[in-house]
Design a protein around this motif. Sequence first.
Motif, short mmCIF file in Angstrom:
data_model
loop_
_atom_site.label_atom_id
_atom_site.label_comp_id
_atom_site.label_asym_id
_atom_site.label_seq_id
_atom_site.Cartn_x
_atom_site.Cartn_y
_atom_site.Cartn_z
N HIS A 27 0.87 -1.17 0.00
CA HIS A 27 0.00 0.00 0.00
C HIS A 27 0.91 1.22 0.00
N ALA A 28 0.44 2.30 -0.61
CA ALA A 28 1.23 3.53 -0.68
C ALA A 28 0.91 4.44 0.48
N TRP A 29 -0.32 4.37 0.99
CA TRP A 29 -0.72 5.16 2.15
C TRP A 29 -2.07 4.67 2.67
N SER A 30 -2.16 4.61 3.99
CA SER A 30 -3.40 4.33 4.72
C SER A 30 -3.94 2.92 4.57
N ALA A 31 -3.25 2.04 3.87
CA ALA A 31 -3.63 0.63 3.77
C ALA A 31 -5.12 0.48 3.48
N ALA A 32 -5.84 -0.24 4.36
CA ALA A 32 -7.29 -0.40 4.20
C ALA A 32 -8.06 0.52 5.13
N GLY A 33 -7.43 1.59 5.57
CA GLY A 33 -8.08 2.51 6.48
C GLY A 33 -8.42 1.82 7.79
N THR A 34 -9.60 2.10 8.32
CA THR A 34 -10.00 1.51 9.59
C THR A 34 -10.26 0.01 9.50
N ASP A 35 -10.33 -0.53 8.27
CA ASP A 35 -10.52 -1.97 8.10
C ASP A 35 -9.21 -2.74 8.08
N THR A 36 -8.08 -2.06 8.22
CA THR A 36 -6.78 -2.72 8.12
C THR A 36 -6.63 -3.83 9.15
N THR A 37 -6.91 -3.53 10.41
CA THR A 37 -6.75 -4.54 11.46
C THR A 37 -7.66 -5.73 11.23
N PRO A 53 1.43 -16.44 5.84
CA PRO A 53 1.54 -15.11 6.45
C PRO A 53 1.19 -14.01 5.45
N LEU A 54 0.43 -13.03 5.92
CA LEU A 54 0.11 -11.86 5.11
C LEU A 54 0.98 -10.70 5.59
N GLU A 55 1.89 -10.25 4.72
CA GLU A 55 2.82 -9.18 5.07
C GLU A 55 2.33 -7.87 4.45
N LEU A 56 2.03 -6.89 5.30
CA LEU A 56 1.59 -5.58 4.83
C LEU A 56 2.80 -4.66 4.72
N LEU A 57 3.04 -4.12 3.52
CA LEU A 57 4.24 -3.33 3.26
C LEU A 57 3.86 -1.97 2.68
N ARG A 58 4.30 -0.90 3.32
CA ARG A 58 4.11 0.43 2.74
C ARG A 58 5.28 0.72 1.81
N ILE A 59 4.98 1.00 0.57
CA ILE A 59 5.99 1.33 -0.44
C ILE A 59 5.56 2.61 -1.13
N ASP A 60 6.38 3.64 -1.05
CA ASP A 60 6.04 4.95 -1.60
C ASP A 60 6.23 4.94 -3.11
N ASP A 61 5.20 4.46 -3.78
CA ASP A 61 5.24 4.28 -5.23
C ASP A 61 3.78 4.25 -5.69
N ILE A 103 -0.90 24.36 -1.84
CA ILE A 103 -1.38 22.98 -1.75
C ILE A 103 -0.19 22.03 -1.74
N ALA A 104 -0.16 21.10 -0.79
CA ALA A 104 0.87 20.05 -0.75
C ALA A 104 0.43 18.91 -1.65
N LEU A 105 1.25 18.59 -2.65
CA LEU A 105 0.94 17.53 -3.61
C LEU A 105 1.95 16.40 -3.49
N ASN A 106 1.47 15.21 -3.22
CA ASN A 106 2.32 14.02 -3.20
C ASN A 106 2.42 13.48 -4.61
N THR A 107 3.52 13.79 -5.28
CA THR A 107 3.68 13.40 -6.69
C THR A 107 4.24 12.00 -6.86
N VAL A 108 4.59 11.33 -5.78
CA VAL A 108 5.14 9.98 -5.85
C VAL A 108 4.05 8.93 -5.75
N SER A 109 3.25 9.01 -4.70
CA SER A 109 2.24 7.98 -4.48
C SER A 109 0.83 8.53 -4.33
N GLY A 110 0.69 9.85 -4.27
CA GLY A 110 -0.63 10.43 -4.14
C GLY A 110 -1.33 10.58 -5.46
#
Length: 310
Positions: A95-105, A119-127, A187-194
Amino acid sequence: MSIELRHFRCFLAIADTLSITRAAERLHLTQPAVSRTLRQLEQELGLRLVDRTTHHLALTPDGLSFRDQAAIAVTAFDRALGQAPHTAWPLRLGHAWSAAGTDTTALLRRWHEEHPATPLELLRIDDRTAGLARGDVDAALLRGEVRAPGLITDQLTTEPRVAGLPADDPLAHRTALSLTELTDRTIALNTVSGTTTLDLWPAAARPASTITIGNTDDWLAAITGGRAVGVTTSATADMHPHPSMAYVPLTDAPPVPVVIAWRDGPGHPRIPDLVRLAHEVIGRTAGGDARRAGSGTSTGTGTSTGTGTD
């Protein structure tokens, strides 16, 4: 001559460093050896992968396209070698940000209960594809329109957009805002993963000032530090509460689709189980739509469109 894994590793080192010298240092090879290996790969493929001048090196369009395929091949090879017999084969979810939100857990716990051997491995990757296009993960939770070729996306739900403001901002205590009320702000713009761009605003009322950041942490820091405001989804508000941050609903911004994506081809055998569970946990009230990203070829029903943000 046939292409070998060393050709892929050499090209990836060049692609990462954009330097024959630094690639040679990384690979513990001489510069002539790296140049020779690259030349062999280009000759065998019949493609020019790298443009090189005396003071500049850049990937060609063919090189950019081949980079992702080479990364997938190397990652799969390394993973196969590192997988000892009789050990679990982890399923990597990016996931690039916030995963599944409040449903992540709930998603992680349900998976552990129903598939304890994998095993399910959750990985944040800025892409933009959270590492999926490069083969770093098996599947990914993504927001907004996914245009990378060779991926299949299945819409799980949508999330409303909110404005991110410093807590002491004059607008922070409003119950709702419109996009035009942010026009005179930086305005802050995330140009990598946003996925927020100035196209979100009407053409005649687009903000004149922006700052570019590369991940959610920097986005939050820019806003709480008073340098900018931003637009994101409700998942960011849920996953990143901050005493110096306020999130205010936007009344005129379209919602952002949340999709689960995977590569169109052989992959982890548990991907169908993950997709099914994601629909149960995340998409309880939303219809899904599977399609090949970038091709417009639907493999399900409905539509999967929209742009989103961070």
